[in-house]
Design a protein around this motif. Structure first.
Motif, short mmCIF file in Angstrom:
data_model
loop_
_atom_site.label_atom_id
_atom_site.label_comp_id
_atom_site.label_asym_id
_atom_site.label_seq_id
_atom_site.Cartn_x
_atom_site.Cartn_y
_atom_site.Cartn_z
N GLU A 78 -31.18 -98.14 82.91
CA GLU A 78 -32.23 -97.47 83.43
C GLU A 78 -33.38 -98.49 84.19
OE1 GLU A 78 -33.01 -93.87 81.01
OE2 GLU A 78 -32.71 -95.12 79.51
N ALA B 43 -22.48 -86.04 83.38
CA ALA B 43 -23.68 -85.90 82.46
C ALA B 43 -23.47 -86.69 81.29
CB ALA B 43 -23.97 -84.38 82.46
N ASP C 266 -30.67 -87.04 76.34
CA ASP C 266 -30.17 -87.05 77.68
C ASP C 266 -30.49 -87.86 78.79
OD1 ASP C 266 -29.18 -85.76 79.69
OD2 ASP C 266 -30.49 -84.23 80.29
N LYS C 267 -29.60 -88.64 79.18
CA LYS C 267 -29.97 -89.83 80.27
C LYS C 267 -29.64 -89.28 81.59
CE LYS C 267 -31.21 -92.93 77.54
NZ LYS C 267 -32.70 -93.27 77.38
N GLY C 268 -29.39 -88.05 82.03
CA GLY C 268 -29.22 -87.68 83.37
C GLY C 268 -27.85 -87.44 83.80
N SER D 35 -27.56 -92.77 89.71
CA SER D 35 -28.22 -91.55 89.55
C SER D 35 -27.98 -90.16 90.64
CB SER D 35 -29.54 -91.99 89.63
OG SER D 35 -30.09 -92.92 88.53
N SER E 72 -29.27 -87.85 91.96
CA SER E 72 -30.35 -87.53 92.67
C SER E 72 -30.71 -88.60 93.66
CB SER E 72 -31.71 -87.31 91.91
OG SER E 72 -31.41 -86.13 90.76
N LYS F 150 -35.45 -89.28 89.46
CA LYS F 150 -34.79 -88.83 88.03
C LYS F 150 -34.47 -87.38 87.92
CE LYS F 150 -35.63 -92.96 86.57
NZ LYS F 150 -34.74 -94.24 86.25
N ALA F 151 -33.19 -86.94 87.60
CA ALA F 151 -33.17 -85.64 87.33
C ALA F 151 -33.47 -84.59 88.61
CB ALA F 151 -33.59 -85.28 86.07
N ASP F 152 -33.27 -84.83 89.69
CA ASP F 152 -33.90 -84.02 90.62
C ASP F 152 -35.30 -83.95 90.94
OD1 ASP F 152 -31.20 -83.39 91.48
OD2 ASP F 152 -31.31 -81.89 89.98
#
Length: 343
Positions: free
Chosen positions: A31, A61, A73-75, A97, A99, A171-173
């Motif tokens: 990360e 996921a 949850d790491k995405g 990632s 996103s 991060k995550a959208d």
């Protein structure tokens, strides 16, 4: 009862954990802060030849943690590399990632006039179907003029983030644009302070350097209608050992912001602390404030900030590698004295 690492992996929505677990050789998540994408490496045993190679573009996921505890949850990660090697046969997947869209890497031409940072971020986020999360004070900063010349949205936002000492990442959208080291989320929620002790780690490296110990930072700007170049200095009361920024800005406010951001960055970088944790902490992520205890007084007295963290799950268990930088002003008397002594 010894701790046992746990994880879940879903491929395009299908839970593959039970199939992956007995074949897992290594699961590694790094990360990162700023414009670097979070990355996932997944190495699986294919000695029986029964595994299919997931196609590039597949979305994974991932959640990680310890058996008996809620997983973190790491995405989502998009597979961009797949490798089959042997013998013994293994499949290695490398993903980024999800996103971090390809569109953010496309170069564009645009001039931005008299817009707040929040409006610029929102416009770019909408173009890539992302949700903008912008720090309130940072978002209110107005930019008189800035050119995006043959520059991708990712590179352009990264440049703006550096100018204003901010984190720009996806991060995550969510497209995040928040101040570095503020200890809060974009919505203003206070981040928890993580306390680490010598007993948590099995390796460490503290490093302090005079290389970037500038007394101040100077930036230049032109006022409207004038050809005379002006300058502004942040720090550096004696005007000696100044770092001079190469870019010339379009207003005094922008020059001051850029000089202040660079001064903060050089101060933070004077000391770094790398840690290896024998027992992984799934709740760790970049920008978390950290305190440490059990090392030298010079190390323990510094408030730290997570810069990058790697989560590794393998036969050896679940471990972390963490990179920390200074969170406060290292020019304080105590820290400055430590630097001079080479502590």
């Amino acid at each position: 009862m010894p701790l046992s690492p746990d994880f879940t992996v879903k491929l395009d929505g299908r839970d593959l954990t039970s199939k992956i677990a007995p074949r897992l050789i290594r699961l590694s998540i790094r990360e990162c802060r700023a414009d670097e994408a979070d990355t996932l490496d997944l190495v699986l045993d294919d000695s029986d030849g029964k595994l299919a190679i997931p196609p590039r573009g597949a979305v994974l996921a991932v959640a990680i943690g310890w058996t008996g505890s809620q997983l973190v949850d790491k995405g989502l990660f998009t597979v961009n590399e797949a490798e089959h090697a042997g013998t013994p046969d293994t499949i290695t997947l490398r993903a980024r990632s999800a996103s971090m869209t390809k569109g953010m890497g496309e170069r564009r031409e645009k001039s931005w006039h008299g817009q707040a940072l929040a409006d610029i971020v929102k416009t770019i986020a909408a173009r890539h179907e992302l949700k903008p999360l912008v720090g309130a004070a940072l978002g209110a900063v107005k930019i008189d003029h800035v050119d995006q010349t043959h520059e991708s949205d990712m590179a352009f936002l990264t440049r703006l983030a550096k100018r204003y000492d901010a984190v720009m990442t996806v991060k995550a959208d969510n497209l995040l644009f928040v101040p570095i080291g503020q200890g809060t989320t974009a919505s203003g929620k206070t981040l928890p302070v993580i306390a680490l002790t010598r007993a948590d780690g099995d390796s460490h490296r503290y490093h302090v350097s005079e290389r970037e110990t500038y007394s101040g930072v100077k930036a230049h700007w032109y006022s409207n209608g004038e050809k005379k170049r002006h300058s502004v200095t942040v720090g550096g009361e004696t005007n000696t050992n100044l770092k001079v920024l190469p870019e010339t800005y379009t207003s005094q406010a922008e020059a001051e912001a850029a000089a202040a951001a660079e001064f903060k960055r050089t101060q933070r970088s004077q000391a770094t602390f790398a840690l290896g944790l024998a027992i992984g902490r799934p709740e760790l992520f970049p920008e978390l404030p950290v305190t440490v205890a059990g090392w030298k007084d010079e190390i323990d007295s510094i408030p730290w900030l997570v810069q990058n963290v790697t989560h590794d799950i393998s036969d050896g268990g679940y471990t972390n590698s963490i990179e920390l930088e200074m969170r406060d002003d290292p020019a304080s008397d105590k820290h400055r004295d430590n630097f001079r002594r080479g502590a």
